[in-house]
Write a protein that holds these residues in place. Structure first.
Motif, PDB file in Angstrom:
ATOM      1  N   VAL A 253     -16.490  -2.566  -3.968  1.00  0.00           N
ATOM      2  CA  VAL A 253     -15.938  -1.859  -2.813  1.00  0.00           C
ATOM      3  C   VAL A 253     -15.558  -0.433  -3.210  1.00  0.00           C
ATOM      4  CG1 VAL A 253     -14.040  -1.804  -1.141  1.00  0.00           C
ATOM      5  CG2 VAL A 253     -15.061  -3.993  -1.784  1.00  0.00           C
ATOM      6  N   LEU A 254     -15.962   0.520  -2.371  1.00  0.00           N
ATOM      7  CA  LEU A 254     -15.509   1.912  -2.499  1.00  0.00           C
ATOM      8  C   LEU A 254     -14.571   2.185  -1.334  1.00  0.00           C
ATOM      9  CD1 LEU A 254     -15.698   4.750  -3.794  1.00  0.00           C
ATOM     10  CD2 LEU A 254     -17.569   5.223  -2.197  1.00  0.00           C
ATOM     11  N   PHE A 255     -13.314   2.483  -1.636  1.00  0.00           N
ATOM     12  CA  PHE A 255     -12.306   2.717  -0.604  1.00  0.00           C
ATOM     13  C   PHE A 255     -11.981   4.204  -0.547  1.00  0.00           C
ATOM     14  CE2 PHE A 255      -7.579   2.572   0.482  1.00  0.00           C
ATOM     15  CZ  PHE A 255      -7.818   2.583   1.854  1.00  0.00           C
ATOM     16  N   LEU A 256     -12.256   4.817   0.601  1.00  0.00           N
ATOM     17  CA  LEU A 256     -11.927   6.226   0.820  1.00  0.00           C
ATOM     18  C   LEU A 256     -10.774   6.300   1.811  1.00  0.00           C
ATOM     19  CD1 LEU A 256     -15.501   7.833   1.083  1.00  0.00           C
ATOM     20  CD2 LEU A 256     -14.083   7.458  -0.945  1.00  0.00           C
ATOM     21  N   ASP A 257      -9.578   6.495   1.282  1.00  0.00           N
ATOM     22  CA  ASP A 257      -8.375   6.556   2.106  1.00  0.00           C
ATOM     23  C   ASP A 257      -8.246   7.956   2.715  1.00  0.00           C
ATOM     24  OD1 ASP A 257      -6.082   5.681   3.301  1.00  0.00           O
ATOM     25  OD2 ASP A 257      -4.839   5.785   1.500  1.00  0.00           O
TER      26      ASP A 257
ATOM     27  N   PRO B  81     -11.086   6.629  -5.073  1.00  0.00           N
ATOM     28  CA  PRO B  81     -10.902   8.015  -5.540  1.00  0.00           C
ATOM     29  C   PRO B  81     -10.009   8.822  -4.613  1.00  0.00           C
ATOM     30  CG  PRO B  81     -13.054   7.759  -4.508  1.00  0.00           C
ATOM     31  CD  PRO B  81     -12.458   6.384  -4.592  1.00  0.00           C
ATOM     32  N   HIS B  82      -9.355   9.835  -5.169  1.00  0.00           N
ATOM     33  CA  HIS B  82      -8.487  10.713  -4.392  1.00  0.00           C
ATOM     34  C   HIS B  82      -9.338  11.640  -3.532  1.00  0.00           C
ATOM     35  CE1 HIS B  82      -5.418  13.942  -3.750  1.00  0.00           C
ATOM     36  NE2 HIS B  82      -4.627  12.894  -3.682  1.00  0.00           N
ATOM     37  N   HIS B  83      -8.754  12.122  -2.424  1.00  0.00           N
ATOM     38  CA  HIS B  83      -9.545  12.928  -1.498  1.00  0.00           C
ATOM     39  C   HIS B  83      -9.908  14.313  -2.045  1.00  0.00           C
ATOM     40  CE1 HIS B  83      -6.064  15.412  -0.388  1.00  0.00           C
ATOM     41  NE2 HIS B  83      -5.356  14.303  -0.300  1.00  0.00           N
ATOM     42  N   THR B  84      -9.364  14.692  -3.187  1.00  0.00           N
ATOM     43  CA  THR B  84      -9.730  15.976  -3.795  1.00  0.00           C
ATOM     44  C   THR B  84     -10.973  15.862  -4.683  1.00  0.00           C
ATOM     45  OG1 THR B  84      -8.199  15.535  -5.622  1.00  0.00           O
ATOM     46  CG2 THR B  84      -7.360  16.839  -3.769  1.00  0.00           C
ATOM     47  N   ILE B  85     -11.594  14.716  -4.723  1.00  0.00           N
ATOM     48  CA  ILE B  85     -12.734  14.476  -5.611  1.00  0.00           C
ATOM     49  C   ILE B  85     -13.891  15.422  -5.286  1.00  0.00           C
ATOM     50  CG2 ILE B  85     -13.779  12.705  -4.136  1.00  0.00           C
ATOM     51  CD1 ILE B  85     -14.494  11.170  -6.710  1.00  0.00           C
TER      52      ILE B  85
ATOM     53  N   VAL C 184     -15.352   1.060   2.471  1.00  0.00           N
ATOM     54  CA  VAL C 184     -14.199   0.835   3.339  1.00  0.00           C
ATOM     55  C   VAL C 184     -13.466   2.162   3.429  1.00  0.00           C
ATOM     56  CG1 VAL C 184     -12.089  -0.472   3.723  1.00  0.00           C
ATOM     57  CG2 VAL C 184     -14.011  -1.557   2.578  1.00  0.00           C
ATOM     58  N   ALA C 185     -13.390   2.707   4.632  1.00  0.00           N
ATOM     59  CA  ALA C 185     -12.712   3.984   4.840  1.00  0.00           C
ATOM     60  C   ALA C 185     -11.536   3.787   5.777  1.00  0.00           C
ATOM     61  CB  ALA C 185     -13.683   5.013   5.423  1.00  0.00           C
TER      62      ALA C 185
ATOM     63  N   ILE D 159     -14.693   1.125   8.835  1.00  0.00           N
ATOM     64  CA  ILE D 159     -13.669   2.157   8.854  1.00  0.00           C
ATOM     65  C   ILE D 159     -12.494   1.665   9.679  1.00  0.00           C
ATOM     66  CG2 ILE D 159     -14.766   3.371  10.814  1.00  0.00           C
ATOM     67  CD1 ILE D 159     -13.670   5.987   9.554  1.00  0.00           C
ATOM     68  N   LEU D 160     -11.291   1.843   9.155  1.00  0.00           N
ATOM     69  CA  LEU D 160     -10.054   1.417   9.802  1.00  0.00           C
ATOM     70  C   LEU D 160      -9.347   2.647  10.346  1.00  0.00           C
ATOM     71  CD1 LEU D 160      -8.844  -0.973   6.943  1.00  0.00           C
ATOM     72  CD2 LEU D 160     -10.189  -1.598   8.949  1.00  0.00           C
ATOM     73  N   ILE D 161      -9.050   2.648  11.650  1.00  0.00           N
ATOM     74  CA  ILE D 161      -8.410   3.800  12.290  1.00  0.00           C
ATOM     75  C   ILE D 161      -7.033   3.378  12.800  1.00  0.00           C
ATOM     76  CG2 ILE D 161      -8.676   5.641  13.988  1.00  0.00           C
ATOM     77  CD1 ILE D 161     -11.658   3.633  13.835  1.00  0.00           C
ATOM     78  N   GLY D 162      -5.993   4.025  12.321  1.00  0.00           N
ATOM     79  CA  GLY D 162      -4.667   3.656  12.772  1.00  0.00           C
ATOM     80  C   GLY D 162      -3.608   4.606  12.249  1.00  0.00           C
ATOM     81  N   PRO D 163      -2.420   4.555  12.820  1.00  0.00           N
ATOM     82  CA  PRO D 163      -1.337   5.455  12.420  1.00  0.00           C
ATOM     83  C   PRO D 163      -0.804   5.123  11.035  1.00  0.00           C
ATOM     84  CG  PRO D 163      -0.520   3.827  13.971  1.00  0.00           C
ATOM     85  CD  PRO D 163      -2.013   3.645  13.911  1.00  0.00           C
TER      86      PRO D 163
END
Length: 511
Positions: free
Chosen positions: A301-305, A273-277, A345-346, A218-222
């Motif tokens: 890879v599953l990327f949850l932005d 996928p979009h966060h409304t999934i 990957v989030a 998980i990547l945390i940043g502005p």
């Protein structure tokens, strides 16, 4: 007259042969039985128009069609061609000497043209297993099915071609695919490259470790720190897919009909996928279960932005598939299992405003807002993510630097070398190929620590109040760091670096 013709149904990622029995007798009526869904029940209208437009007709007699096994639900329009040929054969409009030697599938247009179907690859695999001579299907799916050897695959564009084949002996040209040649021919380097990323060397190091051990990250940043840019480049440093992985991945995408004129998938999937999934779309499901995004990400890879923007209940349903690397969807009459071995990957902002811990930006979120924001992600879910890393904005000096960073191909070489070490280590184990897949027993065996390393980890566990699962994650990541250095033993340096990658466990984040 009674005729038997064969189609196929797909459940999960496996196919089952369906026997279509067509009986035509005295009387009037059209009776379709065997648990067909509405799409199949409507097929008689498509079949009638397609036959009429090609010089044939549905006979004005009593037509009874049984789709066996009768207690198994059948769905979709892919049985149109099967039913149409069965009716023509049973009414003696065409010859049917060897029609039972083929699996026949295809959706009909009103002019007799064929539309692509779903699940051609698993159907072809099942047809070969059961000794069928060939598989007749729409031309758009021919490449996909022809990956299966020892089975003749005939791609056709119109029902007239199939009728002429059985009735007049007019030959069909089989589609031939050299599976290995097709696979290696399309192996190419991913579009995005790490050399495009300015600065962020520590984050690139994390991505390399994640790729080498198959760890979730998980990547945390502005906003604007480059989280999405980094995530999109992760597939470029993952080891190339093996032929077995390509076949397994292609089967899943075949089931949902995402392959068109493609033999084998040669690139690892990257799904975002979009966060409304919904939870059903993410893990799979529906009235007739279909694979979700986590299965479409299998071997990729599953990327949850913007992870906190996803509904919490949607994220929670991922916990079991992340542990078991498969997801089982149960219904009253049956259950299906889809593989879901993916790298998660989030990314997330550190606060609602996005600028918490940024010395150059004012804190605009209250403590209550911060807690509410971070509480959207449960502790058990975070425990299943091996690496937590902060991503800082890149300073102007780095952005304006003309020197490109290290290329993905260079990083991938180190990743592949580390994976080879792991492949050798786990060669006697089933279903364990890289460090992230180790269970507790295997961690105790392959992640042995010396006394100084044990004391260091004990101190971190107490100070950060880490869970037992976090303890295992640190050991797995330390094992991967050691593998990248080709070190047989895990040292204090490896443990120290692995502890650094638990940002969200530190005081000031979640507690």
């Amino acid at each position: 007259m009674l005729i038997k013709i064969y189609g196929s149904a797909v459940f999960g990622i496996e196919a089952q042969t369906i026997v279509v029995e067509v009986n035509i007798d005295k009387g009037i009526g059209y009776h379709l039985v065997g648990l067909p869904d509405n799409a199949i029940k409507e097929s008689n209208y498509r079949i009638a128009a397609a036959l009429q437009n090609n010089g044939f007709r549905i006979p004005g007699k009593k037509i009874t069609i049984n789709m066996a096994p009768a207690d198994l639900r059948k769905e979709g329009s892919a049985y149109d061609l099967t039913l149409a040929l069965g009716i023509l054969s049973a009414s003696n409009q065409i010859k049917s000497d060897n029609i039972d030697s083929f699996i026949i599938m295809g959706e009909l247009s009103l002019d007799g043209g064929l539309q692509p179907i779903k699940g051609a690859l698993p159907i072809a695999i099942k047809a070969r297993e059961e000794g069928f001579k060939g598989f007749i299907l729409p031309k758009q799916n021919a490449m996909e099915a022809a990956v299966v050897d020892n089975l003749e695959v005939f791609g056709v564009e119109n029902i007239k071609e199939v009728i002429d084949y059985f009735d007049k002996g007019k030959p069909l040209v089989p589609t031939k695919v050299d599976t290995r040649l097709e696979f290696y021919k399309h192996l190419s380097f991913p579009e995005f490259d790490f050399s495009d990323v300015k600065g962020q060397e520590s984050i690139k190091r994390c991505m390399e470790i994640a790729a080498a051990g198959g760890h979730n990250i998980i990547l945390i940043g502005p906003p604007g720190a480059g989280k999405t840019m980094l995530a999109k480049r992760l597939p470029s440093i993952l080891p190339p897919m093996t032929l077995h992985e390509a076949l397994e991945t292609t089967k899943i995408h075949s089931v949902v009909g995402k392959l068109k004129n493609v033999g084998l998938m040669s690139q690892r999937p990257f799904r975002s996928p979009h966060h409304t999934i919904s939870s059903a779309a993410l893990v799979g499901g529906g009235s007739y279960p279909q694979p979700g995004e986590i299965s479409l990400s299998h071997n990729g890879v599953l990327f949850l932005d913007e992870l906190p923007e996803f509904e919490r209940r949607v994220l929670e349903v991922m916990r079991q598939p992340m542990e078991d690397r498969e997801v089982t969807i149960s219904r009253a009459r049956f259950s299906v299992t889809y593989p879901s071995s993916f790298m998660l990957v989030a990314s997330m902002n550190p606060s609602p405003s996005g600028y918490f811990n940024d010395p150059d930006a004012p804190i605009t979120s209250s403590p209550m807002e911060m807690k509410r924001y971070l509480d959207k992600i449960s502790g058990p879910l975070l425990d299943r993510i091996d690496i937590h890393i902060e991503v800082a904005p890149v300073p102007f000096e780095k952005l304006s630097d003309e020197v490109n960073g290290e290329t993905s191909s260079s990083i991938r070489k180190r990743v592949v070398a580390a994976r080879e070490v792991q492949t050798h280590r786990f060669s006697t184990l089933e279903n364990v190929h890289y460090n992230a897949q180790m269970n507790t027993k295997q961690i105790r065996k392959f992640c042995v620590l010396d006394e100084p390393s044990k004391e260091l980890l004990k101190s971190a566990m107490i100070r950060l109040n880490l869970s037992a699962r976090a303890y295992d994650r640190i050991l797995k990541v330390a094992r991967t760091i050691a593998d990248l250095e080709n070190s047989e033993n895990i040292t204090g340096n490896h443990i120290s670096e692995a502890i650094l990658y638990r940002s969200l466990d530190r005081e000031g984040w979640l507690g």
